[in-house]
Scaffold this motif. Structure first.
Motif, PDB file in Angstrom:
ATOM      1  N   ASP B 618       9.133   0.089   9.731  1.00 39.83           N
ATOM      2  CA  ASP B 618       7.820  -0.343   9.301  1.00 39.83           C
ATOM      3  C   ASP B 618       6.854   0.494   9.781  1.00 39.83           C
ATOM      4  N   ASP B 621       6.188   3.243   7.591  1.00 39.47           N
ATOM      5  CA  ASP B 621       5.638   2.792   6.511  1.00 39.47           C
ATOM      6  C   ASP B 621       4.083   2.689   6.527  1.00 39.47           C
ATOM      7  N   THR B 649       1.703  -0.627  -1.626  1.00 38.10           N
ATOM      8  CA  THR B 649       3.128  -1.015  -1.525  1.00 38.10           C
ATOM      9  C   THR B 649       3.596  -0.786  -0.051  1.00 38.10           C
ATOM     10  N   ARG B 653       4.444  -3.668   2.798  1.00 40.16           N
ATOM     11  CA  ARG B 653       5.839  -3.704   3.222  1.00 40.16           C
ATOM     12  C   ARG B 653       5.756  -3.552   4.772  1.00 40.16           C
TER      13      ARG B 653
END
Lengths: 176, 684
Positions: B618, B621, B649, B653
């Protein structure tokens, strides 16, 4: 008139004056500059999403103008007025809903009370607060001793303080 | 003894001499009732001052401008900004009209002009180079068009008509100005701006409409062949100012100017969960490599460097003595007033277990505030507010008194420190520098350290200050601006009192057997020459305790398509045996101890485990979302397939996998930027 315009117009009528007064003090008495800051604040209000501001526009305007004024002082190294002007303690404390309304009310009462002060007290206080003169300059201008100036200003403020505390707020003014 | 009302009033109105003020300040510090009285007087004086303001209303014109704006919210509306100096109102308007004309005949205006002069004639100056040639020609054309409109001058009715048509709007500029998105900017200065509606949003330009905010343009760094540039070297930077600035713009409903977006600062604005370093090591490195979201054939490498941590609440209690030079030379705005503002902000960070005392020195020395616990912030604030400059300087005697105060309230195991703030003008008293240094050294051995804060210019005795700090086991910081003062004293107070490492530099070496080209995302202003990495004399960034730095590299692996430059006269460098190791790169980190000395080298070899699209953590991301966001705002040429939807996105996420306010905020900001840009890439 479209509803946004009516909304802004109401806010202008209600808050323009206390905002200009307040901002002028933060800017060390520069009323011209204060007007620009207040106009800028209202222009921003026009740009801000209404749903985010509505309901607390008063606090929003107050915060925006205050921050703007403080920024100007910092950027221009005009820290003098903020630091040394009477009431600098307010800069960090005087937030909150109804602030402008409360100020407007206080301004009105103080303007009236000023006229009830003995003339030399009123004059000394005006020289101090409106013209930002030092006690020494005031004593020269009024042709009186330094000690006397100190007495005049102390009594003037003390009178205003007691009168303000005694006199109840005008019901008509208490709305936000 | 409580001072009488007259004295308190004089004190509240800033009327006392320094000595009297110090005395009253001390009395008030010990007397909550007197302090309340002073605050009451100040509040009343403030309200009275406001009540005495004459003509406290806006002008009719200002009110009209506000009402004209009301009801035309900025969604999907673009403005072309035309600005001029306040005095040049008439000329400014003509610029507006001239620009309209120009705009109609030449819709693409790839440069920015400013209006100069007093309004008698609109002299135009190019603010930035044109994207394509012919700037002079265009400028001449524009100037001609303007001149032809100078006579007869525009009158107020015409202005009102234009306003009514929605073509022109006016308002004051002071620093940031409300509203608008981008467009060409004409003008500069502190006065009035005119926006001219740009309904098609075709005009170009990238300057802040306010004129007072200027950003240096740094072109995006692009891909470099590993064979030609095997090393990437940069100084660490943990500043996150750009993120706050971008957020401010978006929240005001406009896109930030391109050059206000510094991608590395957006990336570094977030907290990543990097493990701390092993005991004894200054840094840990967390590296992750996965497919690059915006160009899946490329690899995205995230390098996270974490300095050793110390929770702010775990910082040892501090026993600070502010030793402040209040001699006349400190009067300048950049000195005492600046320091006072920063110190007032610092007061808010005091914990109850912290203590602060203030000693001033000028012709004489005085304790302006006896050692006061952090629970009594009001007293500290009040003492700082009443500092004023007068008299000559006796630095030596002041230092002795400050150390005395520090000793008296010595905290075992705490941070006992004297902060000396001065312009270095030790012109009276102990002029014997050696004696001064000896004193400082002796105190440091006894556990009281010295931090020297240099202020102002001209009078600053830099070497004196640095020498005193150096030999006193202390630090020396130069406060050249309020921002710097606030950084040193407030934001990074923990880091100031406890720096983890200084002169931190990173050098990454790529393996040509695995990687054919690389691009460092952001850090455009931070790159160093490769040879500076090993040069300890070259300064670089400092990292405070607990800070982390994140850098993203976009890598083109060997085998992926890339139209790199072919060299005609030389062949690729010969690979070493290590090139066959499978490592994609080696990270080298150099840092010095806060106390200085020689730098220390840490190296980390990196392999690519081959994680595919979306297979990263994460944190990856999140970093990718921030980078994507920044590249879109900057219109970066190497953004590949990056889109607002992709950024959204990635951010969503990251927010789902590890919820938190700052990640939610990023999602929100990306959504806002998507809306403002109409969903497309921001064109410049």
């Amino acid at each position: 008139m479209n509803p946004d315009r009516a909304w802004i117009q109401t806010l202008l009528q209600r808050h323009e004056e206390p905002l200009v007064r307040y901002t002028t003090r933060l800017l060390g008495g520069d009323v011209q500059r204060a007007r620009d800051v207040v106009q800028d604040g209202f222009l921003r209000l026009c740009q801000a999403p209404k749903e985010r501001v509505e309901g607390h526009a008063e606090a929003w305007l107050f915060a925006v103008c205050r921050n703007r004024a403080i920024d100007i002082c910092r950027k221009e190294n005009r820290m003098g007025p903020l630091e040394q002007a009477p009431g600098s303690a307010l800069a960090s404390q005087d937030e909150g809903p109804g602030e402008l309304t409360a100020r407007r009310q206080a301004h009105a009462r103080l303007t009236r009370l000023m006229t009830t002060l003995p003339p030399d007290q009123a004059r000394a206080l005006r020289l101090k607060l409106a013209e930002h003169k030092t006690y020494r300059e005031i004593s020269a201008e009024m042709g009186t001793s330094l000690g006397r100036v100190s007495q005049l200003i102390t009594s003037a403020l003390e009178t205003l303080r007691t009168q303000l505390a005694e006199e109840p707020a005008q019901p008509a003014e208490v709305r936000s | 003894m409580t001072p009488d009302l007259e004295t308190l009033t004089a004190y509240a109105l800033g009327e006392l001499t320094l000595d009297e003020r110090v005395k009253v300040g001390q009395a008030i510090a010990a007397d909550p009732e007197a302090r309340a009285r002073v605050e009451q007087i100040q509040a009343l004086a403030a309200l009275t001052e406001e009540a005495l303001v004459e003509a406290p209303t806006l002008s009719e014109r200002q009110r009209a401008a506000i009402l004209a704006r009301a009801g035309s919210r900025p969604t999907r509306r673009r403005w072309l900004w035309v600005a001029g100096t306040g005095a040049a109102a008439a000329a400014t308007l003509l610029v507006g009209i001239g620009f309209l004309t120009t705009y109609e005949s030449a819709p693409r205006l790839p440069f920015i002009y400013s209006l100069d002069g007093d309004g008698s004639a609109p002299a135009l100056q190019a603010q930035s180079a044109p994207r394509e040639g012919g700037e002079d020609v265009r400028r001449e054309q524009l100037q001609r068009q303007l001149s032809s409109r100078l006579d007869p001058p525009m009158d107020g009715d015409t202005l009102e008509n234009l306003k009514a048509l929605g073509y022109v709007d006016a308002g004051p500029i002071h620093g940031e100005v409300a509203g608008g998105t981008r467009g060409a900017t004409l003008g500069h200065g502190d006065g009035y701006f005119w926006h001219v509606a740009d309904p098609d949003g075709q005009a170009e330009g990238n300057a802040d409409p306010t004129g007072t905010e200027s950003y240096t343009h740094a072109p995006d760094s692009t891909f470099r062949a590993v064979t030609q540039a095997p090393l990437s070297t940069f100084a660490v930077d943990v500043d996150t100012a750009s993120y706050a600035n971008v957020r401010r713009y978006l929240e005001q409903g406009r896109l930030p100017p391109q050059d206000a977006v510094r991608v590395e600062e957006l990336i570094n604005a977030f907290d990543y969960a990097y493990p701390g370093p092993d005991t004894g090591e200054p840094f840990s490195a967390s590296v992750e490599v996965a497919a690059c979201p915006w160009t899946p054939a490329h690899r995205l490498a995230r390098i996270g460097l974490q300095a050793r941590r110390l929770d702010p609440s775990d910082l040892p209690p501090s026993n600070l003595v502010l030793l402040i030079d209040t001699s006349r030379s400190m009067q300048a705005q950049a000195k005492l007033p600046l320091l006072k503002t920063a110190l007032l902000a610092m007061v808010d960070t005091l914990r109850p277990e912290d203590r602060v005392a203030i000693v001033t020195y000028a012709s004489g020395t005085a304790v302006a505030l006896p050692s006061t616990p952090g629970s009594d912030r009001g007293a500290v604030r009040s003492a700082i507010k009443h500092l004023a400059a007068a008299g000559s300087t006796n630095g030596g005697a002041g230092i002795s008194l400050a150390y005395e105060q520090a000793r008296e309230h010595f905290v075992e195991g705490g941070s006992n420190r004297v902060l000396l703030a001065t312009d270095g003008d030790f012109n009276v008293g102990i002029t014997d520098q050696a004696a001064l240094v000896e004193l400082v050294q002796r105190q440091a051995r006894g556990g009281v350290y010295l931090t020297v804060l240099g202020l102002g210019t001209g009078n600053l005795k830099d070497s004196t200050l640095e020498r005193i700090a150096d030999q006193g086991d202390g630090q020396y910081a130069y406060l050249d601006s309020l921002e710097e003062a606030e950084r040193v004293l407030v934001r990074e107070r923990a880091g100031t009192l406890a720096v983890a490492a200084k002169d931190v530099k990173v050098q990454v070496e790529f393996n040509p057997a695995e990687i054919q080209a690389w691009r460092l995302i952001g850090y455009e202003n931070r790159t160093l020459a490769a040879r500076d990495f090993d040069d300890d004399a070259k300064d670089a960034g400092e990292i405070g305790v607990g800070h982390a730095v994140t850098a993203l590299y976009e890598l083109i692996p060997t085998g992926a398509a890339w139209a790199g430059a072919d060299l005609r006269y030389q062949r690729a460098l010969a690979p070493t045996a290590a090139a066959g190791s499978g490592e994609i790169m080696t990270i080298k980190l150099r840092a010095k101890d806060p106390q200085g000395g020689a730098s220390r080298l840490q190296t980390f070899a990196v392999r690519d485990p081959g994680a595919g699209l979306g297979a990263g953590s994460d944190d990856l991301d999140l970093a990718a979302a921030a980078a994507c966001f920044g590249m879109l705002l900057r219109g970066s040429p190497d953004r590949g397939e990056a889109s607002w939807d992709l950024a959204l996105t990635l951010a969503q996420r990251a927010a789902e996998r590890d919820p938190g306010a700052e990640r939610e905020e990023l999602v929100h900001l990306i959504g806002t930027a998507r809306g403002l840009s109409g969903g497309g890439v921001v064109a410049y």
